[in-house]
Design a protein around this motif. Structure first.
Motif, PDB file in Angstrom:
ATOM      1  N   GLU A   1       4.500 -29.790  19.152  1.00 28.70           N
ATOM      2  CA  GLU A   1       5.073 -29.866  17.562  1.00 28.70           C
ATOM      3  C   GLU A   1       6.601 -31.026  17.715  1.00 28.70           C
ATOM      4  N   GLN A   2       7.220 -30.727  18.727  1.00 30.55           N
ATOM      5  CA  GLN A   2       8.334 -31.569  19.086  1.00 30.55           C
ATOM      6  C   GLN A   2       8.147 -33.033  19.052  1.00 30.55           C
ATOM      7  N   GLN A   3       7.063 -33.112  19.777  1.00 35.60           N
ATOM      8  CA  GLN A   3       6.509 -34.516  20.211  1.00 35.60           C
ATOM      9  C   GLN A   3       5.834 -35.214  18.962  1.00 35.60           C
ATOM     10  N   GLY A   4       5.485 -34.445  18.093  1.00 35.48           N
ATOM     11  CA  GLY A   4       4.848 -34.836  16.704  1.00 35.48           C
ATOM     12  C   GLY A   4       3.439 -35.170  16.614  1.00 35.48           C
ATOM     13  N   LEU A   5       2.874 -34.337  17.736  1.00 38.09           N
ATOM     14  CA  LEU A   5       1.332 -34.310  17.790  1.00 38.09           C
ATOM     15  C   LEU A   5       0.643 -33.105  17.050  1.00 38.09           C
ATOM     16  N   LEU A   6       1.397 -32.022  16.648  1.00 37.02           N
ATOM     17  CA  LEU A   6       0.964 -31.074  15.801  1.00 37.02           C
ATOM     18  C   LEU A   6       1.851 -30.786  14.771  1.00 37.02           C
ATOM     19  N   GLU A   7       1.133 -30.508  13.768  1.00 37.69           N
ATOM     20  CA  GLU A   7       1.984 -30.053  12.568  1.00 37.69           C
ATOM     21  C   GLU A   7       2.937 -28.665  13.197  1.00 37.69           C
ATOM     22  N   THR A   8       3.780 -28.347  12.626  1.00 38.05           N
ATOM     23  CA  THR A   8       4.758 -27.204  12.753  1.00 38.05           C
ATOM     24  C   THR A   8       3.810 -26.033  12.353  1.00 38.05           C
ATOM     25  N   ALA A   9       3.874 -25.052  13.075  1.00 39.99           N
ATOM     26  CA  ALA A   9       3.089 -23.648  12.860  1.00 39.99           C
ATOM     27  C   ALA A   9       3.996 -22.847  11.938  1.00 39.99           C
ATOM     28  N   ASN A  10       3.257 -22.247  11.042  1.00 37.50           N
ATOM     29  CA  ASN A  10       4.154 -21.277  10.203  1.00 37.50           C
ATOM     30  C   ASN A  10       4.525 -20.045  11.038  1.00 37.50           C
ATOM     31  N   ARG A  11       5.659 -19.856  11.104  1.00 36.60           N
ATOM     32  CA  ARG A  11       6.203 -18.782  12.069  1.00 36.60           C
ATOM     33  C   ARG A  11       6.977 -17.741  11.318  1.00 36.60           C
TER      34      ARG A  11
ATOM     35  N   MET B   1     -15.086 -26.944  19.610  1.00 39.53           N
ATOM     36  CA  MET B   1     -13.619 -27.401  19.784  1.00 39.53           C
ATOM     37  C   MET B   1     -13.755 -28.440  18.730  1.00 39.53           C
ATOM     38  N   LEU B   2     -14.702 -29.180  18.536  1.00 38.08           N
ATOM     39  CA  LEU B   2     -14.760 -30.248  17.432  1.00 38.08           C
ATOM     40  C   LEU B   2     -14.606 -29.514  15.937  1.00 38.08           C
ATOM     41  N   GLU B   3     -15.210 -28.325  15.817  1.00 34.94           N
ATOM     42  CA  GLU B   3     -15.246 -27.693  14.696  1.00 34.94           C
ATOM     43  C   GLU B   3     -13.775 -27.242  14.464  1.00 34.94           C
ATOM     44  N   ASN B   4     -12.938 -26.859  15.339  1.00 32.50           N
ATOM     45  CA  ASN B   4     -11.559 -26.070  15.233  1.00 32.50           C
ATOM     46  C   ASN B   4     -10.428 -27.177  15.513  1.00 32.50           C
ATOM     47  N   ARG B   5     -10.407 -28.347  15.013  1.00 28.90           N
ATOM     48  CA  ARG B   5      -9.320 -29.166  15.376  1.00 28.90           C
ATOM     49  C   ARG B   5      -7.967 -28.668  14.747  1.00 28.90           C
ATOM     50  N   PRO B   6      -7.060 -28.652  15.720  1.00 31.49           N
ATOM     51  CA  PRO B   6      -5.807 -28.269  15.375  1.00 31.49           C
ATOM     52  C   PRO B   6      -5.152 -29.107  14.409  1.00 31.49           C
ATOM     53  N   SER B   7      -4.005 -29.037  13.602  1.00 34.91           N
ATOM     54  CA  SER B   7      -3.375 -29.657  12.650  1.00 34.91           C
ATOM     55  C   SER B   7      -2.669 -30.808  13.248  1.00 34.91           C
ATOM     56  N   LEU B   8      -3.425 -31.652  13.695  1.00 32.34           N
ATOM     57  CA  LEU B   8      -2.807 -33.211  14.229  1.00 32.34           C
ATOM     58  C   LEU B   8      -2.195 -33.906  13.229  1.00 32.34           C
ATOM     59  N   ARG B   9      -1.067 -34.401  13.558  1.00 30.77           N
ATOM     60  CA  ARG B   9      -0.387 -35.447  12.827  1.00 30.77           C
ATOM     61  C   ARG B   9      -0.595 -36.749  13.032  1.00 30.77           C
TER      62      ARG B   9
ATOM     63  N   PHE C   1      -4.227 -38.442  28.265  1.00 30.79           N
ATOM     64  CA  PHE C   1      -4.684 -37.702  29.427  1.00 30.79           C
ATOM     65  C   PHE C   1      -3.895 -36.687  29.791  1.00 30.79           C
ATOM     66  N   ALA C   2      -2.491 -36.811  29.623  1.00 33.26           N
ATOM     67  CA  ALA C   2      -1.449 -35.520  29.830  1.00 33.26           C
ATOM     68  C   ALA C   2      -1.582 -34.630  28.998  1.00 33.26           C
ATOM     69  N   MET C   3      -1.694 -34.947  27.560  1.00 36.50           N
ATOM     70  CA  MET C   3      -1.551 -33.876  26.670  1.00 36.50           C
ATOM     71  C   MET C   3      -3.046 -33.383  25.936  1.00 36.50           C
ATOM     72  N   SER C   4      -3.939 -33.814  26.551  1.00 31.67           N
ATOM     73  CA  SER C   4      -5.349 -33.733  25.783  1.00 31.67           C
ATOM     74  C   SER C   4      -5.723 -31.985  26.160  1.00 31.67           C
ATOM     75  N   GLN C   5      -5.353 -31.679  27.332  1.00 36.37           N
ATOM     76  CA  GLN C   5      -5.845 -30.410  27.855  1.00 36.37           C
ATOM     77  C   GLN C   5      -4.952 -29.196  27.016  1.00 36.37           C
ATOM     78  N   PHE C   6      -3.546 -29.644  26.486  1.00 40.22           N
ATOM     79  CA  PHE C   6      -2.814 -28.728  25.719  1.00 40.22           C
ATOM     80  C   PHE C   6      -3.296 -28.745  24.465  1.00 40.22           C
ATOM     81  N   LEU C   7      -3.715 -29.925  23.899  1.00 47.64           N
ATOM     82  CA  LEU C   7      -4.197 -29.957  22.479  1.00 47.64           C
ATOM     83  C   LEU C   7      -5.600 -29.321  22.330  1.00 47.64           C
TER      84      LEU C   7
END
Length: 130
Positions: free
Chosen positions: A120-130, A50-58, A74-80
């Motif tokens: 993404e809307q909460q500003g935690l992740l970069e928007t995925a290319n869809r 998981m440390l090697e595969n960090r998503p695009s955090l903002r 704590f609330a968002m950690s499991q989703f991230l």
């Protein structure tokens, strides 16, 4: 900024992101471990993956905006962290855990995928290319 200043600022930003990501992974793994019953080797290997595969955090002015308070973290950690499971892939995760554990982790990954637009809307992740 001069080139050396920019290099230093980039390094500091990366260090902050890495530190925050480690905290997210630790919180998620600890919570999942309560249900999964991971042994030390499983815990350590999942943490490494998981440390090697960090998503695009903002990062906004040095903070993750929606993770301002500890309860939000704590609330968002499991989703991230679940996004990281998706990025790692089923085959690699299944090499670490047993079938029962995978069933629970796959649900976490699926829920995280469904939560991605909200993250993404909460500003935690970069928007995925869809």
């Amino acid at each position: 900024l001069t080139a050396p200043q920019r290099t230093k600022a980039d390094a500091e930003t990366e260090a902050r992101l890495a530190s925050r990501w480690k905290a997210v992974v630790d919180v998620a793994l600890t919570r999942w471990d309560e249900v999964l019953g991971l042994d030390r080797q499983q815990f350590d290997e999942l943490e490494r993956l998981m440390l090697e595969n960090r998503p695009s955090l903002r990062l906004n002015s040095g903070t993750l905006p929606a993770l301002g308070g500890r309860s939000q973290l704590f609330a968002m950690s499991q989703f991230l962290a679940g996004i990281a499971l998706v990025n790692i892939g089923e085959q690699r995760v299944r090499k670490v855990v047993n079938d029962r554990q995978w069933t629970l982790l796959s649900r976490a990954a699926q829920t995280s995928t469904q939560m991605r637009p909200h993250l993404e809307q909460q500003g935690l992740l970069e928007t995925a290319n869809r």
